[in-house]
Write a protein that holds these residues in place. Sequence first.
Motif, PDB file in Angstrom:
ATOM      1  N   ALA A 158      55.049  20.255  13.514  1.00 56.19           N
ATOM      2  CA  ALA A 158      54.338  20.221  12.242  1.00 56.19           C
ATOM      3  C   ALA A 158      54.959  19.226  11.273  1.00 56.19           C
ATOM      4  O   ALA A 158      54.347  18.870  10.269  1.00 56.19           O
ATOM      5  CB  ALA A 158      54.318  21.611  11.612  1.00 56.19           C
ATOM      6  N   SER A 159      56.186  18.790  11.575  1.00 52.35           N
ATOM      7  CA  SER A 159      56.853  17.805  10.724  1.00 52.35           C
ATOM      8  C   SER A 159      57.950  17.115  11.505  1.00 52.35           C
ATOM      9  O   SER A 159      58.402  17.608  12.536  1.00 52.35           O
ATOM     10  CB  SER A 159      57.447  18.481   9.474  1.00 52.35           C
ATOM     11  OG  SER A 159      58.476  19.386   9.841  1.00 52.35           O
ATOM     12  N   ILE A 181      55.238  14.932   7.351  1.00 53.53           N
ATOM     13  CA  ILE A 181      54.451  16.048   7.853  1.00 53.53           C
ATOM     14  C   ILE A 181      53.308  15.551   8.726  1.00 53.53           C
ATOM     15  O   ILE A 181      52.845  14.417   8.597  1.00 53.53           O
ATOM     16  CB  ILE A 181      53.918  16.927   6.713  1.00 53.53           C
ATOM     17  CG1 ILE A 181      52.924  16.145   5.840  1.00 53.53           C
ATOM     18  CG2 ILE A 181      55.067  17.473   5.878  1.00 53.53           C
ATOM     19  CD1 ILE A 181      52.212  17.025   4.819  1.00 53.53           C
ATOM     20  N   PHE A 204      57.593  25.783  17.425  1.00 52.74           N
ATOM     21  CA  PHE A 204      57.522  24.681  16.471  1.00 52.74           C
ATOM     22  C   PHE A 204      58.809  23.884  16.608  1.00 52.74           C
ATOM     23  O   PHE A 204      59.897  24.365  16.275  1.00 52.74           O
ATOM     24  CB  PHE A 204      57.338  25.196  15.044  1.00 52.74           C
ATOM     25  CG  PHE A 204      55.945  25.673  14.761  1.00 52.74           C
ATOM     26  CD1 PHE A 204      54.941  24.759  14.509  1.00 52.74           C
ATOM     27  CD2 PHE A 204      55.637  27.022  14.783  1.00 52.74           C
ATOM     28  CE1 PHE A 204      53.631  25.185  14.260  1.00 52.74           C
ATOM     29  CE2 PHE A 204      54.344  27.467  14.535  1.00 52.74           C
ATOM     30  CZ  PHE A 204      53.335  26.542  14.281  1.00 52.74           C
ATOM     31  N   ASP A 206      59.915  21.322  15.030  1.00 50.76           N
ATOM     32  CA  ASP A 206      60.397  20.617  13.844  1.00 50.76           C
ATOM     33  C   ASP A 206      61.911  20.775  13.713  1.00 50.76           C
ATOM     34  O   ASP A 206      62.446  21.862  13.965  1.00 50.76           O
ATOM     35  CB  ASP A 206      59.770  21.195  12.578  1.00 50.76           C
ATOM     36  CG  ASP A 206      58.257  21.335  12.647  1.00 50.76           C
ATOM     37  OD1 ASP A 206      57.752  21.664  13.729  1.00 50.76           O
ATOM     38  OD2 ASP A 206      57.604  21.144  11.624  1.00 50.76           O
ATOM     39  N   PHE A 209      61.642  23.910  10.212  1.00 47.81           N
ATOM     40  CA  PHE A 209      60.260  24.292   9.927  1.00 47.81           C
ATOM     41  C   PHE A 209      60.025  24.534   8.442  1.00 47.81           C
ATOM     42  O   PHE A 209      58.906  24.365   7.946  1.00 47.81           O
ATOM     43  CB  PHE A 209      59.912  25.550  10.718  1.00 47.81           C
ATOM     44  CG  PHE A 209      58.461  25.943  10.663  1.00 47.81           C
ATOM     45  CD1 PHE A 209      57.493  25.185  11.307  1.00 47.81           C
ATOM     46  CD2 PHE A 209      58.066  27.084   9.976  1.00 47.81           C
ATOM     47  CE1 PHE A 209      56.160  25.548  11.262  1.00 47.81           C
ATOM     48  CE2 PHE A 209      56.729  27.461   9.929  1.00 47.81           C
ATOM     49  CZ  PHE A 209      55.774  26.692  10.574  1.00 47.81           C
ATOM     50  N   SER A 216      54.208  24.135   6.046  1.00 45.16           N
ATOM     51  CA  SER A 216      54.505  24.919   7.244  1.00 45.16           C
ATOM     52  C   SER A 216      53.813  26.276   7.205  1.00 45.16           C
ATOM     53  O   SER A 216      53.317  26.760   8.228  1.00 45.16           O
ATOM     54  CB  SER A 216      56.017  25.103   7.375  1.00 45.16           C
ATOM     55  OG  SER A 216      56.658  23.849   7.483  1.00 45.16           O
ATOM     56  N   ILE A 234      60.473  29.375  15.356  1.00 39.06           N
ATOM     57  CA  ILE A 234      60.752  28.234  14.489  1.00 39.06           C
ATOM     58  C   ILE A 234      62.255  27.939  14.500  1.00 39.06           C
ATOM     59  O   ILE A 234      63.058  28.719  15.018  1.00 39.06           O
ATOM     60  CB  ILE A 234      60.288  28.488  13.040  1.00 39.06           C
ATOM     61  CG1 ILE A 234      61.134  29.600  12.390  1.00 39.06           C
ATOM     62  CG2 ILE A 234      58.810  28.834  12.996  1.00 39.06           C
ATOM     63  CD1 ILE A 234      60.864  29.795  10.902  1.00 39.06           C
ATOM     64  N   THR A 236      65.190  26.827  11.559  1.00 42.20           N
ATOM     65  CA  THR A 236      65.487  26.558  10.155  1.00 42.20           C
ATOM     66  C   THR A 236      66.952  26.858   9.888  1.00 42.20           C
ATOM     67  O   THR A 236      67.592  27.598  10.637  1.00 42.20           O
ATOM     68  CB  THR A 236      64.579  27.368   9.210  1.00 42.20           C
ATOM     69  OG1 THR A 236      64.703  26.863   7.873  1.00 42.20           O
ATOM     70  CG2 THR A 236      64.932  28.849   9.230  1.00 42.20           C
TER      71      THR A 236
END
Length: 455
Positions: A158-159, A181, A204, A206, A209, A216, A234, A236
Amino acid sequence: MRVLLVSTYELGRQPVHLAVPAAALRARGHEVRTVDLAVDDWDPAVVDDVDALAVSVTMHTAARLANDVAASTKARRPALPRLAYGLYAGQTTGFDATIAGEYLPTLIGWVGGEPVTDPAPLVRTATPVPDRSGLPPVDRYAHLLVDGETRLAGAVEASRGCASRCRHCPVPVVYDGRTRIVDPDVVLADVDALVAAGARHITFGDPDFLNAVHHSMRVARGLHARHPDVTFDITTKVELILRHRGLWDELAALGCLFTVTALECVDDEVLAILDKGHTAAQAAEAVAVVRAAGIDVRPSLLPFTPWTTLEGLVALIDFVAIHDLAANVEPVHWTIRLLVPTGSLLLDRPELAPHLAGYDPAQLGHRWIAADPRVDELHARLVPLVEGLVAEEASPVTVFRAVAAEVRNAAGLDPALGVLDEGSCRPRLSEAWFCCAEPTDAQLGRVSLLPPVRR
């Protein structure tokens, strides 16, 4: 143009960084073939009838393997144009050109005959819906394991980039604290395709995230609205877990099963050198916040740095045991040693300079020696121990017990631990790696054990 796109490794996932350029190039009339060396062996003859070769290099393992692809293809077809693209492209050798960061417009131009000269890695790029046709099916990649069940899994982005500047990470070297993004409609169309292909869980991919949190959350809500029975995970950082602590209940309701988060270590001095943005106490708080929402935590670790002490390793072992994380740490993390590639933000830090021992081109990084020689000796013992247990398919808790015994013995402590939960029902992927881990012998063997064929 007949273009061969090769991925060497993308964390056990069907490679989105083949699917995205494949979509863009096919839309411009090029004939595109894809090869993923994570699941298929290298056939040198695959380059015999193509006009250009581009290799995706998303992480350290991928870069090491990409260098072997470059050498093999150069031996067979010396004049074939070769390009490496992706986050670690600048670490590769043997390619005519490299593109880091936002590679897509420059890659398209290169295929069309334009030279690659000082590309702008942060140019804003419209990402097409990935074209996964021609890739191995999702059942050949990492699966979700949860509650004794196996589910097919897919991976999307997503990014790209990251707002943080952790000094040991390759992302800020290229993105300098910026993110890019992907249009939510593009992400969700990719999810739709993966679900149609059988995926029941989405990773995800990323770097973080929650970097662009409003974007997001739109994506996560859209996924749940379209596919309410599909779960996701995710990545993070601790800092953002705490900053956005009010989101975790909603993420759980939307289907988030677990988050990967970079704990690294529990030595606050080392965390400060790395500029992680959190302390050991905040890491403990983050674990509690996420678990209170019913989401599990899968920590990534960086146990071996030049500043690691035996006391710090004992503290890390204790932290994992106290917070019931033994079943959540993938075995590879117990032997990860800090990588210092060219351009690393750590190279400007005075704390690192006394430990450097020269650049090793084979390892694609600067060698270093730990301040305490016992730490390097312990690492040397742990590597074959962990590799052997992984080969025997030992559980993460079994590996943790063995590692903990070695660490505590090295520190002159009783190696015994208390009762640990095996965590057999906790959600995880069937393959878990780390962007800064060294490739295994088996991974290197997919390319390097096959001698190049000369014409």
